[in-house]
Design a protein around this motif. Structure first.
Motif: not given
Length: 313
Positions: A107, A111, A114
């Motif tokens: 995760e 992030y 992107k």
């Protein structure tokens, strides 16, 4: 740019890939963020379709730079590779390929990058405190969820890969390989025969195969080029200087930089899928990609191989 087809992954990958360990700024010399972004984009513009990174390269910094570089439509042009299981700690790095940590790290990487998926997701180093069954179950779940496409292992032995394959499909591997590091050729050949293609790291020998270093460099204490590699220490440094003399002659014959001789030597090996190479400037990107506008002749490869054997490299 030249491309090779990866067997288990069933995708075409450029023979040159962007390696981003150095741009993480983690004891690898000075780094310019904007120059790094421009260099990555120039590599892609020149036909490179794979960018490799990892969360431990600068504690997330490298992934964030890659994420920024792939904005504006560049993400759709490339395959993204990242890793899991090497966690920054007070001890330096801890290995943790547990189910819980993999779910946490993916995760964070998504992030930073992107993106909604990572194409190649590698276990960075084997974690001998976690069963491979647990690790592979986590990776196969992420594949099922669409968060990753292909499973990779880095710095694993044949026996470790065989164990992993009992619980899931290993698509790719990432061993070190270059003219000055041929210790895992048998592993790479074994993988190639089974569709587990190799993305080789350290492809330029931490820069020594560029021909830039003809005298022992004065790297700062703790520099990765001194702590992780042994090319800049004796007796290997002197041996590499002998190799560079032969490479100089080959480079002069083709009218190219020595670095392009090293790249072609590696990528023309059938068991090499792609070579990960660091890049810090647009000029550097152009020079690297230009290596794929020509090839070494068979007799030149034989000459270089013979010199490597003679020098004991």
């Amino acid at each position: 740019m030249r491309y090779k087809h990866f067997g288990n992954a069933d995708v075409d990958v450029s023979e040159l890939a962007v390696g981003t360990w150095a741009i993480g700024g983690d004891n690898y010399g000075p780094v310019d963020r904007e120059a790094s972004i421009e260099a990555i984009r120039r590599m892609i513009d020149n036909g490179v379709n794979l960018v490799d990174t990892a969360p431990c390269y600068g504690n997330g910094y490298s992934e964030k730079v890659v994420g920024e570089a792939l904005a504006g439509g560049y993400r759709d042009k490339v395959l993204v590779s990242s890793k899991v299981g090497l966690v920054t700690s007070v001890n330096g790095y801890d290995r943790d390929s547990s189910f819980k940590n993999i779910m946490r790290e993916v995760e964070s990487s998504l992030y930073n990058l992107k993106t909604d998926h990572i194409d190649f997701y590698f276990v960075h180093w084997p974690d001998m405190n976690t069963p491979f069954a647990e690790t592979m179950s986590a990776l196969e779940l992420l594949r099922k969820q669409g968060k990753i496409r292909f499973i990779g292992v880095s710095n694993f032995t044949i026996e470790m890969i065989k164990e992993c394959q009992k619980y899931g499909k290993v698509d790719v591997q990432q061993p070190p390989f270059s003219m000055v590091d041929r210790q895992y050729v048998d592993l790479m050949k074994w993988g190639c025969e089974r569709g587990i293609d190799s993305m080789t790291y350290g492809s330029m020998g931490a820069g020594i195969l560029s021909g830039k270093y003809r005298a022992t460099p004065d790297f700062p204490e703790g520099d990765t080029r001194l702590t992780f590699y042994d090319y800049f220490r004796e007796p290997k440094f002197s041996k590499v200087q002998g190799l560079l003399k032969v490479m100089d002659a080959v480079a002069e014959n083709h009218g190219v930089p020595v670095s392009q001789v090293a790249l072609n030597w590696s990528c023309q090996k059938g068991y090499v899928g792609t070579s990960l190479v660091g890049v810090r400037s647009v000029a550097h990107a152009d020079e690297n990609c230009a290596a794929f506008e020509w090839e070494l002749a068979d007799d030149e490869i034989e000459q270089l191989d013979s010199e490597l054997d003679r020098l004991g490299l």
